[in-house]
Scaffold this motif. Sequence first.
Motif, PDB file in Angstrom:
ATOM      1  N   UNK A  89       0.844  -1.202   0.000  1.00 45.09           N
ATOM      2  CA  UNK A  89       0.000   0.000   0.000  1.00 45.09           C
ATOM      3  C   UNK A  89       0.871   1.241   0.000  1.00 45.09           C
ATOM      4  N   UNK A  90       1.913   1.233   0.804  1.00 46.11           N
ATOM      5  CA  UNK A  90       2.840   2.362   0.876  1.00 46.11           C
ATOM      6  C   UNK A  90       3.536   2.589  -0.470  1.00 46.11           C
ATOM      7  N   UNK A  94       3.456   5.755  -2.998  1.00 42.02           N
ATOM      8  CA  UNK A  94       4.664   6.442  -3.466  1.00 42.02           C
ATOM      9  C   UNK A  94       4.698   6.565  -4.985  1.00 42.02           C
ATOM     10  N   UNK A  95       4.059   5.646  -5.699  1.00 42.20           N
ATOM     11  CA  UNK A  95       3.935   5.809  -7.145  1.00 42.20           C
ATOM     12  C   UNK A  95       2.977   6.946  -7.470  1.00 42.20           C
ATOM     13  N   UNK A  96       1.918   7.054  -6.677  1.00 40.36           N
ATOM     14  CA  UNK A  96       0.928   8.103  -6.918  1.00 40.36           C
ATOM     15  C   UNK A  96       1.448   9.473  -6.481  1.00 40.36           C
ATOM     16  N   UNK A  97       2.141   9.520  -5.352  1.00 41.47           N
ATOM     17  CA  UNK A  97       2.702  10.765  -4.824  1.00 41.47           C
ATOM     18  C   UNK A  97       4.206  10.578  -4.642  1.00 41.47           C
ATOM     19  N   UNK A  98       4.980  10.750  -5.698  1.00 38.92           N
ATOM     20  CA  UNK A  98       6.414  10.429  -5.636  1.00 38.92           C
ATOM     21  C   UNK A  98       7.189  11.296  -4.652  1.00 38.92           C
ATOM     22  N   UNK A  99       8.161  10.658  -4.033  1.00 42.64           N
ATOM     23  CA  UNK A  99       9.132  11.346  -3.189  1.00 42.64           C
ATOM     24  C   UNK A  99      10.458  11.260  -3.949  1.00 42.64           C
ATOM     25  N   UNK A 100      11.003  12.391  -4.301  1.00 41.28           N
ATOM     26  CA  UNK A 100      12.182  12.435  -5.156  1.00 41.28           C
ATOM     27  C   UNK A 100      13.435  12.631  -4.300  1.00 41.28           C
ATOM     28  N   UNK A 102      17.011  13.906  -3.230  1.00 43.79           N
ATOM     29  CA  UNK A 102      17.616  15.238  -3.397  1.00 43.79           C
ATOM     30  C   UNK A 102      18.791  15.235  -4.357  1.00 43.79           C
ATOM     31  N   UNK A 103      19.641  14.235  -4.278  1.00 47.36           N
ATOM     32  CA  UNK A 103      20.867  14.279  -5.085  1.00 47.36           C
ATOM     33  C   UNK A 103      20.768  13.512  -6.389  1.00 47.36           C
ATOM     34  N   UNK A 104      19.993  12.428  -6.415  1.00 50.40           N
ATOM     35  CA  UNK A 104      19.927  11.628  -7.638  1.00 50.40           C
ATOM     36  C   UNK A 104      18.735  11.975  -8.515  1.00 50.40           C
ATOM     37  N   UNK A 105      17.710  12.528  -7.922  1.00 47.98           N
ATOM     38  CA  UNK A 105      16.510  12.874  -8.681  1.00 47.98           C
ATOM     39  C   UNK A 105      15.620  11.695  -9.013  1.00 47.98           C
ATOM     40  N   UNK A 106      15.854  10.536  -8.395  1.00 47.64           N
ATOM     41  CA  UNK A 106      15.009   9.372  -8.668  1.00 47.64           C
ATOM     42  C   UNK A 106      13.893   9.290  -7.641  1.00 47.64           C
ATOM     43  N   UNK A 107      12.833   8.617  -8.037  1.00 52.26           N
ATOM     44  CA  UNK A 107      11.724   8.378  -7.129  1.00 52.26           C
ATOM     45  C   UNK A 107      12.172   7.340  -6.095  1.00 52.26           C
ATOM     46  N   UNK A 108      12.047   7.668  -4.827  1.00 54.94           N
ATOM     47  CA  UNK A 108      12.507   6.769  -3.763  1.00 54.94           C
ATOM     48  C   UNK A 108      11.662   5.504  -3.642  1.00 54.94           C
ATOM     49  N   UNK A 109      10.616   5.387  -4.431  1.00 57.93           N
ATOM     50  CA  UNK A 109       9.831   4.158  -4.426  1.00 57.93           C
ATOM     51  C   UNK A 109      10.704   2.970  -4.823  1.00 57.93           C
ATOM     52  N   UNK A 110      11.692   3.204  -5.694  1.00 62.16           N
ATOM     53  CA  UNK A 110      12.559   2.126  -6.149  1.00 62.16           C
ATOM     54  C   UNK A 110      13.481   1.651  -5.027  1.00 62.16           C
ATOM     55  N   UNK A 111      13.773   2.505  -4.092  1.00 63.09           N
ATOM     56  CA  UNK A 111      14.570   2.109  -2.928  1.00 63.09           C
ATOM     57  C   UNK A 111      13.667   1.439  -1.896  1.00 63.09           C
ATOM     58  N   UNK A 112      12.522   2.033  -1.628  1.00 65.90           N
ATOM     59  CA  UNK A 112      11.604   1.526  -0.604  1.00 65.90           C
ATOM     60  C   UNK A 112      10.928   0.222  -1.000  1.00 65.90           C
ATOM     61  N   UNK A 113      10.944  -0.080  -2.290  1.00 64.34           N
ATOM     62  CA  UNK A 113      10.287  -1.288  -2.775  1.00 64.34           C
ATOM     63  C   UNK A 113      10.901  -2.561  -2.184  1.00 64.34           C
ATOM     64  N   UNK A 114      12.113  -2.475  -1.690  1.00 62.64           N
ATOM     65  CA  UNK A 114      12.766  -3.661  -1.139  1.00 62.64           C
ATOM     66  C   UNK A 114      12.058  -4.152   0.122  1.00 62.64           C
TER      67      UNK A 114
END
Length: 148
Positions: A89-90, A94-100, A102-114
């Motif tokens: 659910x989280x 995060x896909x719907x409301x991305x958290x970007x 600061x330094x890489x500019x990527x959506x942190x969903x790819x990190x949190x997905x683990x």
Amino acid sequence: MTAVLVLLSMQVIGRYALGWSFAWIEEVSRFFFVWAVYFGFVVAAAKDRHIRVSVQIMMLPPLGQKVMLTIADLIWLVFNGIVVWFGSIYIADMFQFPVISQTTGINLVWVQMIVPLGFLLMSIRVIQVMIRRWTDAETTVIDTRLDD
């Protein structure tokens, strides 16, 4: 872990020997480290080497050991299911409301997905261990203090 070692070595050599530094290297190495830790959990679960207090279980007869370990693993699976459910659910949020980042500019969903992925993979491994425990001749508790 190799990626973490390479990235952090580049950062140290770059900063102290070459006089340059990139902020994204530290952040990306942290992302890799988090993923490595979760995959380590999966490997530990596959080998039935997760942390447990096993002294009282080792005093039981082999059938009692199997029953107690199975009950503990079922409780663990329920917990994992809760983490996978709410983690999914989280991640959807995060896909719907991305958290970007600061330094890489990527959506942190790819990190949190683990988190849900890691707990899902652990659950699969725990089920495999439970099946192996009841079908193989493995009758004793693995002492997690000892190496294979």
